[in-house]
Design an enzyme around this catalytic site. Structure first.
Site, mmCIF file in Angstrom:
data_model
loop_
_atom_site.group_PDB
_atom_site.id
_atom_site.type_symbol
_atom_site.label_atom_id
_atom_site.label_comp_id
_atom_site.label_asym_id
_atom_site.label_seq_id
_atom_site.Cartn_x
_atom_site.Cartn_y
_atom_site.Cartn_z
ATOM 1 N N ARG A 100 30.500 45.123 33.496
ATOM 2 C CA ARG A 100 31.443 45.804 34.385
ATOM 3 C C ARG A 100 32.111 47.012 33.743
ATOM 4 O O ARG A 100 32.441 47.982 34.427
ATOM 5 C CB ARG A 100 32.507 44.813 34.871
ATOM 6 N N CYS A 129 36.223 38.699 41.356
ATOM 7 C CA CYS A 129 36.587 38.275 42.704
ATOM 8 C C CYS A 129 37.953 38.800 43.138
ATOM 9 O O CYS A 129 38.115 39.271 44.272
ATOM 10 C CB CYS A 129 36.543 36.753 42.804
ATOM 11 N N HIS A 242 41.078 32.861 47.321
ATOM 12 C CA HIS A 242 42.175 33.427 46.545
ATOM 13 C C HIS A 242 43.127 34.164 47.478
ATOM 14 O O HIS A 242 42.713 34.738 48.493
ATOM 15 C CB HIS A 242 41.658 34.441 45.521
#
Length: 335
Positions: A100, A129, A242
């Site tokens: 990333r 996420c 979440h």
């Protein structure tokens, strides 16, 4: 319609299984599909699209000739295997944290920066996420009035730690009901009926790795290196989805009504914002959904600055991982 070969690495984990579900649910065009997992799972069968597919062992001898590879491996395995699988005939969509931060690897949320896919060199990275959920919620606002800073608190479900996190919460609830002691294994403390304000290891300044992901990934995805982010990540005893509290500060003034109008038509967003009827996003409502639900919009004033605060929830296994990966593949095929 062009059909492609597909491979899934880590096919028996929570994300790998959800990628399979999404490929079928979204009717992704494919010629053939290969599933890979550890030696422990090799030889087992998974039913996909009415066919029984035998799981293959992921090892040094694996070569995937062409098509799209979805990787649901952990960071170390991704670093080990993915460079060996890169060649001109494949594109790899990686769900780990391994690439990333790599400047040569695009970090993509299709609703936010699909154009970055063009610059790939064999690997495309799926963001964390919490980053995906936050940026889908705020991107449409940022496009109209640029955001210069945000304060974020995340409330992250146990499924963010995989199936072992779900099992631990279920086991602890049962043990407590029976008056038994339950030893934490996945989380550092009991998660049932508790909150744990730590996800990932701490750095020298007291920030966790999960909190720093939101800063670094948001800057990369939004191409906004001066973006200021303060984040606190909390594990909560919720099975799935979440939630995040986000306070935004903009370069120019924006009203709550303007923000609401923008979010009403934002891609990937479902506005649920009617306090008079007690309507706002909640994990139970967003589980097994692909949109990020946004609500609780209100004006705030902090240290002389006005801003907008909102609350959002999203399914971190679907939109926060598997769905986003499949959407990246869909965008890749259409570029």
């Amino acid at each position: 319609m062009t059909f492609h070969n597909i491979a899934i690495l880590g096919a028996t984990g929570e994300v790998g299984k959800e990628i399979l579900n999404q490929l079928q649910e979204r009717k992704f065009p494919y010629k053939g599909i290969r599933l890979f997992a550890s030696q422990r799972s090799a030889g087992k069968e998974i039913v996909f699209d009415g066919k029984r597919i035998v799981i293959e062992e992921l090892n040094e001898d694996v070569f995937i000739q062409d098509g799209i590879i979805f990787s649901a491996l952990d960071d170390d395995l991704a670093r080990h295997y993915l460079p060996r699988l890169v060649h001109d005939e494949v594109v790899i969509i990686d769900n780990s944290n391994a690439y990333r931060k790599d400047d040569t690897v695009p970090l993509v949320i299709p609703e936010v920066n699909p154009e970055d896919i063009i610059g790939h060199q064999g690997i495309l990275a799926n963001p964390n996420c919490s980053t995906i959920i936050a940026l889908v919620a705020i991107n449409a606002l940022h496009k109209v009035v640029p955001i210069d800073s945000m304060i974020v608190s995340t409330y992250q479900a146990v499924s963010g730690a995989g199936s072992a996190g779900i099992y631990e919460l279920e086991e602890q609830i049962q043990d407590i009901a029976l008056g038994k002691e339950s030893e934490p294994r996945v989380f550092p403390y009991q998660i049932a009926y508790n909150l744990i304000p730590q996800i990932g290891g701490f750095d020298s300044e007291g920030n966790t790795s999960e909190e720093m992901k939101l800063l670094h990934e948001s800057r990369k995805i939004l191409h906004h290196e001066s973006l200021q982010v303060s984040c606190t990540c909390v594990r909560v005893p919720v099975m799935r989805s979440h939630s995040e509290s986000i306070s935004l500060f903009f370069n120019e003034a924006i009203s709550v009504s303007e923000a609401r109008d923008i979010l009403m038509n934002a891609e990937g967003v479902r506005l649920v914002d009617n306090p008079n009827k007690l309507e706002y996003p909640m994990p139970l409502d967003t589980s097994y959904q692909d949109n990020v639900f946004v609500g609780r919009l209100r004006e705030i004033q902090v240290l002389g600055r006005k801003g907008i605060s909102l609350w959002c929830s999203g399914d971190q296994i679907r939109k926060g991982a598997a769905t986003n990966a499949v959407q990246i593949a869909e965008k890749y095929l259409n570029i």
